[in-house]
Motif scaffolding. Structure first.
Motif, mmCIF file in Angstrom:
data_model
loop_
_atom_site.group_PDB
_atom_site.id
_atom_site.type_symbol
_atom_site.label_atom_id
_atom_site.label_comp_id
_atom_site.label_asym_id
_atom_site.label_seq_id
_atom_site.Cartn_x
_atom_site.Cartn_y
_atom_site.Cartn_z
ATOM 1 N N PHE A 132 50.916 41.632 -27.551
ATOM 2 C CA PHE A 132 51.924 41.021 -26.685
ATOM 3 C C PHE A 132 51.294 40.006 -25.745
ATOM 4 N N ASP A 133 52.141 39.076 -25.289
ATOM 5 C CA ASP A 133 51.844 38.155 -24.190
ATOM 6 C C ASP A 133 52.968 38.301 -23.181
ATOM 7 N N ILE A 134 52.729 37.835 -21.990
ATOM 8 C CA ILE A 134 53.801 37.783 -21.000
ATOM 9 C C ILE A 134 53.965 36.323 -20.598
ATOM 10 N N LYS A 135 55.191 35.828 -20.738
ATOM 11 C CA LYS A 135 55.506 34.462 -20.312
ATOM 12 C C LYS A 135 56.075 34.552 -18.907
ATOM 13 N N LYS A 136 55.431 33.840 -17.983
ATOM 14 C CA LYS A 136 55.901 33.859 -16.601
ATOM 15 C C LYS A 136 56.623 32.551 -16.322
ATOM 16 N N GLY A 137 57.698 32.663 -15.569
ATOM 17 C CA GLY A 137 58.478 31.482 -15.212
ATOM 18 C C GLY A 137 59.222 31.725 -13.927
ATOM 19 N N THR A 138 59.964 30.717 -13.513
ATOM 20 C CA THR A 138 60.796 30.846 -12.325
ATOM 21 C C THR A 138 62.185 30.333 -12.641
ATOM 22 N N ARG A 139 63.145 30.871 -11.952
ATOM 23 C CA ARG A 139 64.524 30.396 -12.056
ATOM 24 C C ARG A 139 65.133 30.468 -10.674
ATOM 25 N N THR A 140 66.219 29.757 -10.524
ATOM 26 C CA THR A 140 66.905 29.768 -9.246
ATOM 27 C C THR A 140 67.946 30.872 -9.267
ATOM 28 N N GLY A 141 67.836 31.778 -8.332
ATOM 29 C CA GLY A 141 68.767 32.898 -8.245
ATOM 30 C C GLY A 141 69.919 32.575 -7.322
ATOM 31 N N ASN A 142 70.665 33.587 -6.930
ATOM 32 C CA ASN A 142 71.792 33.416 -6.012
ATOM 33 C C ASN A 142 71.300 32.858 -4.680
ATOM 34 N N GLY A 143 72.035 31.930 -4.164
ATOM 35 C CA GLY A 143 71.693 31.364 -2.860
ATOM 36 C C GLY A 143 70.500 30.427 -2.919
ATOM 37 N N GLY A 144 70.124 29.962 -4.116
ATOM 38 C CA GLY A 144 69.039 29.002 -4.234
ATOM 39 C C GLY A 144 67.654 29.598 -4.090
ATOM 40 N N ILE A 145 67.546 30.901 -4.148
ATOM 41 C CA ILE A 145 66.252 31.561 -4.007
ATOM 42 C C ILE A 145 65.536 31.516 -5.348
ATOM 43 N N LEU A 146 64.252 31.151 -5.329
ATOM 44 C CA LEU A 146 63.458 31.130 -6.563
ATOM 45 C C LEU A 146 63.048 32.547 -6.939
ATOM 46 N N VAL A 147 63.300 32.884 -8.198
ATOM 47 C CA VAL A 147 62.972 34.212 -8.700
ATOM 48 C C VAL A 147 61.937 34.058 -9.805
ATOM 49 N N THR A 148 60.890 34.862 -9.748
ATOM 50 C CA THR A 148 59.862 34.845 -10.785
ATOM 51 C C THR A 148 60.320 35.731 -11.934
ATOM 52 N N THR A 149 60.199 35.193 -13.153
ATOM 53 C CA THR A 149 60.584 35.981 -14.329
ATOM 54 C C THR A 149 59.351 36.263 -15.186
ATOM 55 N N GLN A 150 59.399 37.395 -15.849
ATOM 56 C CA GLN A 150 58.345 37.761 -16.791
ATOM 57 C C GLN A 150 59.027 38.167 -18.098
ATOM 58 N N THR A 151 58.670 37.473 -19.169
ATOM 59 C CA THR A 151 59.300 37.721 -20.462
ATOM 60 C C THR A 151 58.247 38.196 -21.450
ATOM 61 N N PRO A 152 58.469 39.362 -22.071
ATOM 62 C CA PRO A 152 57.505 39.820 -23.085
ATOM 63 C C PRO A 152 57.654 38.996 -24.363
ATOM 64 N N LYS A 153 56.522 38.600 -24.917
ATOM 65 C CA LYS A 153 56.515 37.874 -26.188
ATOM 66 C C LYS A 153 55.533 38.568 -27.122
ATOM 67 N N VAL A 154 55.854 38.533 -28.400
ATOM 68 C CA VAL A 154 55.023 39.185 -29.403
ATOM 69 C C VAL A 154 54.134 38.126 -30.049
ATOM 70 N N THR A 155 52.814 38.360 -30.063
ATOM 71 C CA THR A 155 51.871 37.412 -30.647
ATOM 72 C C THR A 155 51.963 37.441 -32.179
ATOM 73 N N GLY A 156 51.299 36.512 -32.827
ATOM 74 C CA GLY A 156 51.248 36.512 -34.288
ATOM 75 C C GLY A 156 50.663 37.811 -34.817
#
Length: 173
Positions: A132-156
């Motif tokens: 596995f890998d973890i993809k980290k990102g950010t998105r804008t949540g309620n009220g314009g607050i930046l939220v960090t996201t972590q998405t599991p990804k499966v490697t080859g």
């Protein structure tokens, strides 16, 4: 003899070594008694067995060629896929499973976290194994607050691991 002369470049020492080795090989050969019918039958049977094994191996190689090519592509892949995509790949390979059932299975077997901050995140040991890998990102949540996201990804490597895992389970069921 002229061929040996050409190969050795008229080097006398090399020619002597070749001739001695040639004599040694000829003297070590076992004499086969072709006048004995049992010997001839045994040799013919051995040859037929070897031919059958060779043909069987070649047939098996031809049958497995697409799977080997797919496996090598997956193992060598530098890109990861989402777990939903992995579910589709597994289904295409003959084991029916959807994204939700795959997530549930991975949590149940300890590949992914079951609760809290680690929910659906891969266990460290499986990241270290390269599944596995973890993809980290950010998105804008309620009220314009930046939220960090972590998405599991499966490697080859992980894709190949899970495809084999599910297909082997299907065969044993």
């Amino acid at each position: 003899m002229q061929t040996i002369d050409l190969m050795t470049g008229y080097n006398i020492e090399l020619r002597i070594k070749i001739n001695r080795r040639w004599e040694e090989l000829e003297s070590n050969q076992k004499a086969i008694d072709f006048s004995n019918p049992n010997t001839v039958l045994q040799l013919a049977q051995n040859w037929a067995d070897e031919q059958a094994k060779r043909i069987e191996a070649e047939t098996k190689l031809k049958e497995q060629a697409p799977q080997v090519a797919f496996a090598m592509a997956m193992i060598g892949s530098t890109s990861s896929c989402l777990i939903g995509q992995l579910a589709k790949i597994i289904t295409q390979n003959g084991y029916e499973i959807g994204e939700k059932r795959l997530f549930s299975y991975l949590r149940e077997k300890g590949y992914l976290g079951k609760s809290g901050e680690n929910y659906n995140l891969p266990a460290q040991r499986f990241i270290e194994q390269g599944l596995f890998d973890i993809k980290k990102g950010t998105r804008t949540g309620n009220g314009g607050i930046l939220v960090t996201t972590q998405t599991p990804k499966v490697t080859g490597k992980g894709q190949q691991y899970f495809i084999n895992h599910f297909l082997n389970n299907k065969k044993s069921a």
